[in-house]
Write a protein that holds these residues in place. Structure first.
Motif, PDB file in Angstrom:
ATOM      1  N   UNK A 128      10.020  -9.945  -4.784  1.00 38.38           N
ATOM      2  CA  UNK A 128       9.978  -8.827  -3.861  1.00 38.38           C
ATOM      3  C   UNK A 128       8.641  -8.104  -3.997  1.00 38.38           C
ATOM      4  N   UNK A 129       8.320  -7.289  -2.999  1.00 36.29           N
ATOM      5  CA  UNK A 129       7.048  -6.576  -2.979  1.00 36.29           C
ATOM      6  C   UNK A 129       6.936  -5.685  -4.209  1.00 36.29           C
ATOM      7  N   UNK A 130       5.775  -5.735  -4.835  1.00 35.86           N
ATOM      8  CA  UNK A 130       5.475  -4.892  -5.996  1.00 35.86           C
ATOM      9  C   UNK A 130       4.212  -4.083  -5.727  1.00 35.86           C
ATOM     10  N   UNK A 131       4.181  -2.819  -6.165  1.00 38.07           N
ATOM     11  CA  UNK A 131       5.284  -2.151  -6.854  1.00 38.07           C
ATOM     12  C   UNK A 131       6.400  -1.784  -5.883  1.00 38.07           C
ATOM     13  N   UNK A 132       7.582  -1.590  -6.442  1.00 34.85           N
ATOM     14  CA  UNK A 132       8.704  -1.093  -5.639  1.00 34.85           C
ATOM     15  C   UNK A 132       8.882   0.387  -5.933  1.00 34.85           C
ATOM     16  N   UNK A 133       8.977   1.189  -4.878  1.00 34.00           N
ATOM     17  CA  UNK A 133       9.158   2.627  -5.041  1.00 34.00           C
ATOM     18  C   UNK A 133      10.541   3.021  -4.538  1.00 34.00           C
ATOM     19  N   UNK A 188       6.461  10.358  -5.179  1.00 34.68           N
ATOM     20  CA  UNK A 188       7.566  10.311  -4.232  1.00 34.68           C
ATOM     21  C   UNK A 188       7.433  11.269  -3.074  1.00 34.68           C
ATOM     22  N   UNK A 189       6.197  11.549  -2.638  1.00 37.91           N
ATOM     23  CA  UNK A 189       5.973  12.514  -1.549  1.00 37.91           C
ATOM     24  C   UNK A 189       5.584  11.862  -0.237  1.00 37.91           C
ATOM     25  N   UNK A 190       5.471  10.540  -0.193  1.00 40.48           N
ATOM     26  CA  UNK A 190       4.972   9.889   1.010  1.00 40.48           C
ATOM     27  C   UNK A 190       6.079   9.756   2.047  1.00 40.48           C
ATOM     28  N   UNK A 191       5.730  10.047   3.294  1.00 44.34           N
ATOM     29  CA  UNK A 191       6.641   9.919   4.435  1.00 44.34           C
ATOM     30  C   UNK A 191       5.975   9.042   5.485  1.00 44.34           C
ATOM     31  N   UNK A 192       6.136   7.728   5.408  1.00 49.52           N
ATOM     32  CA  UNK A 192       5.471   6.859   6.379  1.00 49.52           C
ATOM     33  C   UNK A 192       6.128   6.962   7.752  1.00 49.52           C
ATOM     34  N   UNK A 193       5.338   7.268   8.745  1.00 48.29           N
ATOM     35  CA  UNK A 193       5.798   7.218  10.126  1.00 48.29           C
ATOM     36  C   UNK A 193       5.170   6.022  10.803  1.00 48.29           C
ATOM     37  N   UNK A 194       5.963   5.244  11.546  1.00 46.15           N
ATOM     38  CA  UNK A 194       5.462   4.014  12.156  1.00 46.15           C
ATOM     39  C   UNK A 194       5.931   3.922  13.598  1.00 46.15           C
ATOM     40  N   UNK A 195       5.312   3.006  14.337  1.00 48.59           N
ATOM     41  CA  UNK A 195       5.747   2.671  15.690  1.00 48.59           C
ATOM     42  C   UNK A 195       5.441   1.203  15.926  1.00 48.59           C
ATOM     43  N   UNK A 196       6.019   0.642  16.979  1.00 47.53           N
ATOM     44  CA  UNK A 196       5.748  -0.757  17.305  1.00 47.53           C
ATOM     45  C   UNK A 196       5.137  -0.846  18.701  1.00 47.53           C
ATOM     46  N   UNK A 197       4.810  -2.077  19.079  1.00 45.20           N
ATOM     47  CA  UNK A 197       4.160  -2.321  20.361  1.00 45.20           C
ATOM     48  C   UNK A 197       2.825  -3.004  20.138  1.00 45.20           C
ATOM     49  N   UNK A 198       2.284  -3.649  21.169  1.00 47.42           N
ATOM     50  CA  UNK A 198       0.985  -4.309  21.034  1.00 47.42           C
ATOM     51  C   UNK A 198      -0.101  -3.288  20.697  1.00 47.42           C
ATOM     52  N   UNK A 218       0.828  -1.214   0.000  1.00 51.88           N
ATOM     53  CA  UNK A 218       0.000   0.000   0.000  1.00 51.88           C
ATOM     54  C   UNK A 218       0.860   1.261   0.000  1.00 51.88           C
ATOM     55  N   UNK A 219       1.889   1.279   0.842  1.00 51.19           N
ATOM     56  CA  UNK A 219       2.743   2.462   0.934  1.00 51.19           C
ATOM     57  C   UNK A 219       3.448   2.742  -0.388  1.00 51.19           C
ATOM     58  N   UNK A 220       3.976   1.703  -1.012  1.00 46.29           N
ATOM     59  CA  UNK A 220       4.676   1.893  -2.287  1.00 46.29           C
ATOM     60  C   UNK A 220       3.724   2.372  -3.370  1.00 46.29           C
ATOM     61  N   UNK A 221       2.518   1.830  -3.374  1.00 48.51           N
ATOM     62  CA  UNK A 221       1.528   2.249  -4.375  1.00 48.51           C
ATOM     63  C   UNK A 221       1.195   3.725  -4.229  1.00 48.51           C
ATOM     64  N   UNK A 222       0.927   4.158  -3.009  1.00 52.62           N
ATOM     65  CA  UNK A 222       0.575   5.560  -2.788  1.00 52.62           C
ATOM     66  C   UNK A 222       1.767   6.470  -3.059  1.00 52.62           C
ATOM     67  N   UNK A 223       2.961   6.030  -2.701  1.00 53.56           N
ATOM     68  CA  UNK A 223       4.137   6.857  -2.964  1.00 53.56           C
ATOM     69  C   UNK A 223       4.322   7.093  -4.458  1.00 53.56           C
ATOM     70  N   UNK A 224       4.104   6.074  -5.266  1.00 48.87           N
ATOM     71  CA  UNK A 224       4.211   6.239  -6.714  1.00 48.87           C
ATOM     72  C   UNK A 224       3.136   7.185  -7.232  1.00 48.87           C
ATOM     73  N   UNK A 225       1.907   7.035  -6.722  1.00 48.32           N
ATOM     74  CA  UNK A 225       0.828   7.929  -7.144  1.00 48.32           C
ATOM     75  C   UNK A 225       1.089   9.368  -6.718  1.00 48.32           C
TER      76      UNK A 225
END
Length: 342
Positions: A167-172, A104-114, A94-101
Motif C-alpha cells: 500500500x502507499x507509504x507513508x500512510x496517514x 494531521x491538518x491537511x484537508x485535500x480538496x479535489x475535482x475531476x474532469x479533463x 505527497x498528501x500523506x507525507x505533508x499530512x504527517x508533517x
C-alpha cells in the motif's frame, strides 16, 4: 433578515497565490505570510487554489508543506486539485507525507474532469496515453483507495536488502476522512455524498435548467441538500461555502473604490449562465461587515452551512489581503456568530 440556521462554526479563507514571473519567490512568500497571519487572527483554515501554466500556485501540496512548518494549528487545504493533471498514486504519497508533517491538518480538496485547455497540453502531459486516460470519478476513487490504505500491488515483503509495502507509504490514518470534493452540479454533489467525502461549494455552480430562472443561492442550496441526502450522516455531513467576500471596515477610500470596481467588472457574468458548461457565478460581496453579514444571513445556501472558506480576490496586493483578513476575523466573523480559534 432571517438568521442563519446555526452560528458560523468554522471560518477559513482561500487564496490563489499570484506571483510575478520575474520574482516568483516573493509571491509564494506572500502566500505563506498570509497563512501565518490567518493563524494569528484565529482562522480555522487556510486554502490555496491550483493553477497550471499560469502565475498562481501550481504546486499547492509543496506550498502547504512549507506552511505546515510555519504554523502549528490552522487547517491547510487545497481548493481544489484538478485530478486530470495528477497520477493518483503519486499524489497520495505527497498528501500523506505533508499530512504527517502537518500533524494531521491537511484537508485535500479535489475535482475531476479533463485538464483545462486539454487540446493544448495533452501532448506535454500525456504524450502516449491522452486518448486512454479516464478523467471521470474513477480517478478520484483511485486516489481515495490509495489514501485509505488499500493494496495497490500484489507484492509485499523483502527483496534483497529492501522491504516493500503493498500500500502507499507513508500512510496517514484519518487523512481520507478529510478529503473534500469540489462539486458544481447535482450529479457531482450526490457522488461526493455517496463516497463519504466532504463538500466544497464555491462561487460557481452549473445551471442545469436551460430555461431558468437562475438563482445562484437556490441552485447551491439544492447541491448541498442533494449531497447530504446521499450521506448516512445527513445534516451532520461537512459542507464549506466559498463565496468571494471583501469586508471594507478598515479599508482606505482608495481600497474601497478599487474593491467596488473589481466587483462591478465581474457582476455581468452573474446574470446568466456562461459558456458551454453553463456556469453561473455568484456576485462578489463587498462592503461593511454588518452589511455583508445581513446579505449572507438571507442567502439560501449560506443558511445551510456552518463552515466557510471565503475567497480572496485574485488580483489584489499583500496589504489588501492583510486588511481584508483582519476585518473578516475581527468584524465579519463575530457578526456571523463565529469565535476565533486558539
Amino acid at each position: 433578515m432571517p438568521p442563519t440556521a446555526r452560528p458560523l462554526r468554522k471560518l477559513g479563507f482561500l487564496t490563489i497565490g499570484l506571483f510575478d514571473e520575474a520574482d516568483p519567490r516573493r509571491g509564494h512568500e506572500s502566500t505563506l505570510e498570509i497563512i501565518k497571519l490567518g493563524e494569528r487572527l484565529g482562522f480555522d483554515s487556510a486554502w490555496v487554489r491550483h493553477r497550471h501554466l499560469q502565475y498562481g500556485i501550481s504546486s499547492p501540496v509543496a506550498v502547504l508543506a512549507a506552511a505546515s512548518q510555519r504554523t502549528r494549528r490552522i487547517a491547510l487545504g487545497t481548493a481544489v486539485i484538478p485530478l486530470g493533471w495528477e497520477n493518483p498514486l503519486r499524489l497520495a504519497e505527497d498528501l500523506a507525507t505533508v499530512d504527517l508533517l502537518a500533524g494531521g491538518r491537511l484537508n485535500p480538496g479535489v475535482s475531476v474532469g479533463p485538464p483545462g485547455h486539454f487540446d493544448r497540453v495533452s501532448n506535454a502531459l500525456y504524450p502516449d496515453t491522452a486518448d486512454a486516460e479516464d478523467f471521470g470519478h474513477a480517478r478520484a476513487e483511485r486516489l481515495l483507495d490509495c489514501l485509505r490504505g488499500k493494496p495497490v500491488t500484489d507484492f509485499s515483503g523483502t527483496e534483497g536488502f529492501e522491504v516493500f509495502s503493498d500500500r502507499v507509504q507513508p500512510h496517514s490514518p484519518g487523512l481520507s476522512r478529510r478529503v473534500w470534493y469540489g462539486a458544481g452540479s447535482l450529479r457531482s454533489a450526490r457522488w461526493a455524498g455517496e463516497q463519504g467525502l466532504n463538500l466544497l461549494t464555491s462561487n460557481v455552480v452549473r445551471a442545469d435548467d436551460p430555461d431558468g430562472p437562475w438563482d445562484f443561492a437556490e441552485i447551491q442550496r439544492s447541491l448541498i441538500r442533494a449531497f447530504r441526502a446521499a450521506r448516512p450522516d445527513g445534516d451532520a455531513a461537512r459542507v464549506s461555502q466559498g463565496l468571494v467576500v471583501v469586508p471594507t471596515d478598515s479599508a482606505t477610500a482608495e481600497q474601497r473604490a478599487r474593491y467596488e470596481e473589481y466587483a462591478a467588472r465581474r457582476l455581468p457574468r452573474t446574470a446568466q449562465p456562461q459558456g458551454p458548461g453553463r456556469l453561473l457565478f455568484a456576485p462578489d460581496l463587498v462592503g461593511p461587515s454588518e452589511e455583508i453579514a445581513e446579505r449572507l444571513r438571507a442567502h439560501a445556501a449560506f443558511r445551510e452551512v456552518d463552515e466557510v472558506a471565503f475567497a480572496l480576490p485574485f488580483t489584489f496586493g499583500h496589504e489588501d489581503y492583510v486588511q481584508i483578513l483582519t476585518d473578516m476575523a475581527t468584524k465579519l466573523g463575530p457578526a456571523l456568530g463565529w469565535t476565533p480559534a486558539g
